[in-house]
Design a protein around this motif. Structure first.
Motif: not given
Ligand SMILES: [Mg+2]
Ligand SMILES: O=C(O)CCC(=O)c1ccccc1C(=O)O
Length: 326
Positions: A184, A208, A257, A151, A233-234, A68, A153, A182
């Motif tokens: 990513n 996300e 985070k 959640k 997020d990232e 990240f 992925k 999510d």
């Molecule tokens: Mg995430």
């Protein structure tokens, strides 16, 4: 948390001890970034005798997430080795911005030494489902843990296969349950549009990080065009990135985070000064960092969304880590 420990009046010298740890996951977590099987981190302990000769201890945790954009555990460990073994609160400024997980870990230990009586808040949590078909298993403990949100992925397998699983997942969701998807950063714009179309009449709280961090403008366009909200997020992993996305006009959800976002006091201050739609989220840290995150959560305004901390079931040894040796 309101205290800025950089300017703290605490001039005591604390002995620093640190202990690397490694915890195995029950099963590896599959994301677009790859397969992740264990969490490595470092526990920090500060200690000193107070004026009454009582031992005072504060604990913090460094839980990096290099994919990240945070430092690696090796970089964090090298920093711990190079840091003096006795420090004062003002020394926190010496933890550089390129080590955001270390900033969190060290300031957390100071916060732990100065617990302020925050109101106890009862939060809702979002539970993390396993990736892919495994999420459909009705025996999973996350289905019975009282979560209001789960959640899942995406951006991992073939698009058509994931969409098929998605429709099965949606049709099995208990009434009232919401889902966070999510990606990513693993979708193309075309795929993201297809997902957002599929989300249209489903109980999806948000999608996300659909696109890569470099695709900020494209994510802003998606957010404007579809009814399902987009969360970053990232793109907002570290504090400078969070500030930058806010200044570039992001008005949507931000998944933060805290364990990789730098000094908790900076995040605290920013959230008090700016009306951001915030979700706090785990990096699969131990109970030590989790405690800091919950303390932070209890002091933040407008934290209406479930906390992304429903990850305890991910660990094989779910007992809290509460000892450290040097
Ligand atoms: Mg995430
Ligand atoms: O945010 C949550 O609800 C769970 C935590 C989570 O998804 C996660 C955990 C570790 C590393 C990355 C991520 C992520 O949000 O991408």
């Amino acid at each position: 948390m309101g205290i800025d420990f950089h300017k703290s009046k605490d001039t005591r010298n604390y002995r620093v001890r640190y202990q690397p740890y490694c915890r195995q996951f029950q099963q590896p977590l599959q994301t677009h970034h790859g397969l992740w099987s264990h969490r490595e981190g470092i526990l920090i302990q500060l200690s000193a005798l107070d004026s009454g000769d009582r031992l005072r201890e504060g604990w913090g945790e460094i839980a990096p997430l290099p994919w990240f954009g945070s430092e690696s555990v090796t970089e964090a460990l090298n920093f711990c080795r190079s840091f003096p073994d006795t420090i004062r609160a003002v020394d926190l400024v010496k933890v550089p911005d390129r080590l955001p997980a270390c900033q969190f870990g060290f300031e957390s230990a100071f916060i732990d030494l100065h617990p302020s009586g925050t109101k106890s808040n009862r939060f809702k949590y979002c539970g993390l489902l396993p990736t892919g078909k495994a999420a459909l298993n009705p025996e999973l403990s996350v289905w019975r843990s009282g979560y209001s949100t789960l959640k899942w992925k995406i951006g991992v397998a073939e698009m058509s296969e994931e969409l098929d699983l998605f429709h099965q997942l949606i049709s099995n969701l208990p009434i009232g349950m919401q889902l966070r998807l999510d990606a990513n950063g693993g979708l193309s714009t075309t795929q993201a549009r297809e997902w957002l179309g599929a989300c249209e009449h489903a109980p999806i709280e948000f999608l996300e990080q659909p696109l890569a961090v470099s695709e900020f403008a494209a994510m802003q366009r998606l957010a404007a065009e579809y009814s399902t909200p987009i969360a970053l997020d990232e793109s907002v992993a570290t504090f400078p990135q969070l500030v930058q996305c806010y200044e570039k006009g992001w008005q949507g959800i931000m998944v933060v985070k805290p364990a990789i976002c730098g000094f908790p006091s900076k995040l605290h201050q920013f959230c008090h000064e700016h009306p951001i739609d915030l979700v706090l989220s785990s990096v699969l840290e131990t109970a030590i960092a989790r405690r800091t995150i919950l303390r932070l959560a209890a002091t933040l305004p407008n934290l209406h969304r479930p906390l992304g901390l429903g990850t305890g079931h991910w660990f094989a040894d779910s007992a809290p880590v509460d000892t450290a040796r040097t």
